[in-house]
Design an enzyme around this catalytic site. Structure first.
Site, PDB file in Angstrom:
ATOM      1  N   ASN A 108       0.828  -1.203   0.000  1.00 37.71           N
ATOM      2  CA  ASN A 108       0.000   0.000   0.000  1.00 37.71           C
ATOM      3  C   ASN A 108       0.876   1.273   0.000  1.00 37.71           C
ATOM      4  O   ASN A 108       2.053   1.220  -0.318  1.00 37.71           O
ATOM      5  CB  ASN A 108      -1.030   0.015   1.131  1.00 37.71           C
ATOM      6  CG  ASN A 108      -2.289   0.755   0.688  1.00 37.71           C
ATOM      7  OD1 ASN A 108      -2.293   1.972   0.617  1.00 37.71           O
ATOM      8  ND2 ASN A 108      -3.335   0.026   0.335  1.00 37.71           N
ATOM      9  N   ARG A 109       0.270   2.421   0.363  1.00 37.74           N
ATOM     10  CA  ARG A 109       0.898   3.710   0.045  1.00 37.74           C
ATOM     11  C   ARG A 109       1.678   4.332   1.193  1.00 37.74           C
ATOM     12  O   ARG A 109       1.324   4.155   2.360  1.00 37.74           O
ATOM     13  CB  ARG A 109      -0.185   4.696  -0.406  1.00 37.74           C
ATOM     14  CG  ARG A 109      -0.791   4.286  -1.736  1.00 37.74           C
ATOM     15  CD  ARG A 109      -1.942   5.174  -2.150  1.00 37.74           C
ATOM     16  NE  ARG A 109      -2.424   4.769  -3.470  1.00 37.74           N
ATOM     17  CZ  ARG A 109      -3.187   3.700  -3.695  1.00 37.74           C
ATOM     18  NH1 ARG A 109      -3.596   2.945  -2.708  1.00 37.74           N
ATOM     19  NH2 ARG A 109      -3.546   3.381  -4.926  1.00 37.74           N
ATOM     20  N   HIS A 134       3.050  -0.113  -2.950  1.00 37.55           N
ATOM     21  CA  HIS A 134       3.401  -1.533  -3.049  1.00 37.55           C
ATOM     22  C   HIS A 134       4.903  -1.769  -3.287  1.00 37.55           C
ATOM     23  O   HIS A 134       5.287  -2.577  -4.142  1.00 37.55           O
ATOM     24  CB  HIS A 134       2.574  -2.212  -4.146  1.00 37.55           C
ATOM     25  CG  HIS A 134       1.107  -2.277  -3.837  1.00 37.55           C
ATOM     26  ND1 HIS A 134       0.603  -2.370  -2.569  1.00 37.55           N
ATOM     27  CD2 HIS A 134       0.020  -2.260  -4.665  1.00 37.55           C
ATOM     28  CE1 HIS A 134      -0.719  -2.416  -2.620  1.00 37.55           C
ATOM     29  NE2 HIS A 134      -1.103  -2.337  -3.875  1.00 37.55           N
ATOM     30  N   HIS A 208      -1.479  -9.916  -3.014  1.00 38.45           N
ATOM     31  CA  HIS A 208      -2.393  -9.074  -3.790  1.00 38.45           C
ATOM     32  C   HIS A 208      -3.253  -9.898  -4.758  1.00 38.45           C
ATOM     33  O   HIS A 208      -3.425  -9.530  -5.918  1.00 38.45           O
ATOM     34  CB  HIS A 208      -1.587  -8.018  -4.546  1.00 38.45           C
ATOM     35  CG  HIS A 208      -2.338  -6.763  -4.840  1.00 38.45           C
ATOM     36  ND1 HIS A 208      -3.398  -6.724  -5.703  1.00 38.45           N
ATOM     37  CD2 HIS A 208      -2.191  -5.510  -4.361  1.00 38.45           C
ATOM     38  CE1 HIS A 208      -3.863  -5.489  -5.758  1.00 38.45           C
ATOM     39  NE2 HIS A 208      -3.147  -4.735  -4.949  1.00 38.45           N
ATOM     40  N   SER A 209      -3.792 -11.022  -4.273  1.00 40.79           N
ATOM     41  CA  SER A 209      -4.690 -11.812  -5.130  1.00 40.79           C
ATOM     42  C   SER A 209      -6.014 -11.084  -5.346  1.00 40.79           C
ATOM     43  O   SER A 209      -6.543 -10.449  -4.436  1.00 40.79           O
ATOM     44  CB  SER A 209      -4.971 -13.177  -4.493  1.00 40.79           C
ATOM     45  OG  SER A 209      -3.838 -13.998  -4.615  1.00 40.79           O
ATOM     46  N   TYR A 210      -6.521 -11.204  -6.569  1.00 39.68           N
ATOM     47  CA  TYR A 210      -7.864 -10.709  -6.898  1.00 39.68           C
ATOM     48  C   TYR A 210      -8.771 -11.934  -6.915  1.00 39.68           C
ATOM     49  O   TYR A 210      -8.581 -12.835  -7.736  1.00 39.68           O
ATOM     50  CB  TYR A 210      -7.883 -10.084  -8.298  1.00 39.68           C
ATOM     51  CG  TYR A 210      -7.178  -8.756  -8.438  1.00 39.68           C
ATOM     52  CD1 TYR A 210      -5.789  -8.672  -8.404  1.00 39.68           C
ATOM     53  CD2 TYR A 210      -7.899  -7.584  -8.651  1.00 39.68           C
ATOM     54  CE1 TYR A 210      -5.142  -7.450  -8.568  1.00 39.68           C
ATOM     55  CE2 TYR A 210      -7.257  -6.364  -8.814  1.00 39.68           C
ATOM     56  CZ  TYR A 210      -5.880  -6.310  -8.769  1.00 39.68           C
ATOM     57  OH  TYR A 210      -5.247  -5.106  -8.940  1.00 39.68           O
ATOM     58  N   ASP A 277     -11.682   1.024  -1.879  1.00 33.60           N
ATOM     59  CA  ASP A 277     -10.221   0.897  -1.873  1.00 33.60           C
ATOM     60  C   ASP A 277      -9.778   1.440  -0.524  1.00 33.60           C
ATOM     61  O   ASP A 277      -9.133   2.476  -0.439  1.00 33.60           O
ATOM     62  CB  ASP A 277      -9.619   1.694  -3.048  1.00 33.60           C
ATOM     63  CG  ASP A 277      -8.170   1.299  -3.328  1.00 33.60           C
ATOM     64  OD1 ASP A 277      -7.611   0.534  -2.523  1.00 33.60           O
ATOM     65  OD2 ASP A 277      -7.620   1.760  -4.343  1.00 33.60           O
ATOM     66  N   GLN A 314      -7.146  -4.362   3.547  1.00 33.06           N
ATOM     67  CA  GLN A 314      -7.515  -3.456   2.460  1.00 33.06           C
ATOM     68  C   GLN A 314      -8.558  -4.169   1.618  1.00 33.06           C
ATOM     69  O   GLN A 314      -8.278  -5.225   1.040  1.00 33.06           O
ATOM     70  CB  GLN A 314      -6.278  -3.138   1.601  1.00 33.06           C
ATOM     71  CG  GLN A 314      -6.508  -2.131   0.492  1.00 33.06           C
ATOM     72  CD  GLN A 314      -6.412  -0.676   0.968  1.00 33.06           C
ATOM     73  OE1 GLN A 314      -5.992  -0.414   2.105  1.00 33.06           O
ATOM     74  NE2 GLN A 314      -6.778   0.265   0.126  1.00 33.06           N
ATOM     75  N   GLU A 342      -6.399  -7.481   1.230  1.00 33.67           N
ATOM     76  CA  GLU A 342      -4.963  -7.484   1.549  1.00 33.67           C
ATOM     77  C   GLU A 342      -4.786  -7.282   3.047  1.00 33.67           C
ATOM     78  O   GLU A 342      -5.074  -6.212   3.571  1.00 33.67           O
ATOM     79  CB  GLU A 342      -4.269  -6.363   0.772  1.00 33.67           C
ATOM     80  CG  GLU A 342      -4.456  -6.460  -0.728  1.00 33.67           C
ATOM     81  CD  GLU A 342      -4.400  -5.090  -1.417  1.00 33.67           C
ATOM     82  OE1 GLU A 342      -3.392  -4.389  -1.286  1.00 33.67           O
ATOM     83  OE2 GLU A 342      -5.390  -4.726  -2.077  1.00 33.67           O
TER      84      GLU A 342
END
Ligand code: GLA
Length: 379
Positions: A108-109, A134, A208-210, A277, A314, A342
């Site tokens: 993340n940021r 990331h 980071h799986s979708y 998000d 997340q 996440e």
């Protein structure tokens, strides 16, 4: 089971697979196999295939320590892939939004890519407007990790290792990073992280799986029913940096404390592109394994529960997917065709003293554990 697998291997080389052993193999003994999956800058990439006795299959490669495929049964026993991915390595080498990857050193940021630690200021690579996202330009998702099958594990397991050097993407300290994936007979994929460093540094590693429990070829995730064990979230500014507030979800579109279809309030969330998000604050004691999230998909009956030792999660509703990526089987990944959960420390924690700290001290070890538990059932 181990003995039977070994015996089967021995007999099959001789072309003499006995019937009893065949029956045993048909239910699928737990196993790990590996195969070549292309190369990155001359370095071979390996794809590991973990199988459990119920036919669940997890494919994980050493490029980005990435989950490439995860096949689990639906309520009628039909197997389907519940993560977004590509058929071959080339999909992952093109610009793509971290499909299945391990992200870090800090997932993340970080605002402006800047922070101060021990009286010293650091400037990280910025790769998301003004911010660091990331792990930066060449984060953990773009590394070919060292890898090995975990010996002596009673369940199929593979471990990835990366030495993230002092100065990598601007971070201080040499960090030794291990990520282990274990597929259990209970249809759980365990993800265990362990990191040590020789200088104090922020660390926040995640996957980071979708997910799309219908299978991405069958449409979007807006009908998935989500429950989050989170009565607060961290609101963000226009560049998705937390304001620092821990806000109650009650009475807002962020309230998933009761099972709620993801699409029910998504248009009210706003944002550009719109959707979820956000980091949710998991109720309970950080550091101990806590139930964080549950998704139920009504048409297939598939359920995913996420348990973690992390304080946050997340929830990202795939807002930036725009149909330009051709995923597995050539399917265009359009907006909201996958969702991420996440497990993490809160975004930009290094600049928010009121958030739980993810600074790893020199000589200490960071550990983080997440379980993805698959089952079938009803809401
Ligand atoms: C995370 C972020 C999103 C987006 C995706 C990748 O989930 O929170 O804003 O950057 O990664 O596209």
């Amino acid at each position: 089971m181990k003995t039977i697998t070994a015996l089967a291997a021995c007999f099959s080389t001789l072309g003499l697979l006995p019937l009893a052993v065949l029956a045993e193999s048909a239910v699928g003994p737990p196993a790990v196999s590996s195969s070549a999956f292309g190369a990155v800058a001359g370095r071979p990439v390996t794809l590991y295939v973990l199988r459990n006795p119920n036919g669940v299959v997890a494919k994980i490669m050493d490029y980005g320590a990435t989950i490439v495929s995860l096949r689990v049964p639906d309520r009628s026993g039909s197997m389907g892939d519940v993560v977004l991915g590509f058929d071959s390595l080339s999909g992952y080498l093109a610009k793509e939004p971290y499909l299945g990857a391990t992200v870090g050193r800090v997932g993340n940021r970080i605002a402006g890519g800047r922070f101060t630690l021990g009286g010293k200021s650091y400037q990280l690579a910025t790769n998301d407007g003004p911010n660091h996202l990331h792990g930066g330009i060449r984060g953990f998702d773009k590394i070919v990790w060292h890898s090995k099958v975990v010996d002596g594990s009673s369940e199929p397991a593979v471990r990835f290792h990366h030495l993230s050097r002092d100065g990598e993407e601007g971070y201080p300290g040499n960090c030794s990073v291990d990520v282990t994936f274990t597929l259990t007979a209970a249809n759980e994929l365990h993800i265990d992280y362990s990191v040590s460093t020789d200088r104090d540094t922020p660390v926040n590693v995640t996957n980071h799986s979708y997910f799309n429990l219908r299978g991405a070829e069958n449409g979007d995730i807006l009908g998935h029913v989500l429950t989050l064990h989170a009565s607060r979230y961290t609101p963000v500014d226009a560049t998705l940096i937390p304001t620092g507030e821990l806000k109650a979800v009650a009475g807002t579109p962020m309230d998933f404390t009761r099972p709620t279809p993801i699409g029910a309030h998504l248009p009210e969330v706003g944002g550009n592109p719109g959707g979820y998000d956000h980091n949710f604050v998991i109720d309970g004691a950080p550091g101990s394994m806590t139930w964080a999230a549950r998704i139920y998909e009504p048409t297939t009956g598939r359920i995913l529960e996420v348990l973690t030792t992390e304080p946050g999660i997340q929830f990202y509703s795939g807002n930036f997917l725009d149909g330009t990526l051709a995923g597995r089987g050539g399917v265009a990944y359009r907006q909201h065709m996958g969702l991420c959960l996440e497990t993490q420390h809160f975004p930009d924690s290094v600049n928010h003293p009121n958030f739980p700290s993810y600074v790893l001290k020199a000589g200490e070890t960071y550990t983080s554990h997440t379980i993805l538990r698959f089952s079938v059932g009803s809401e």
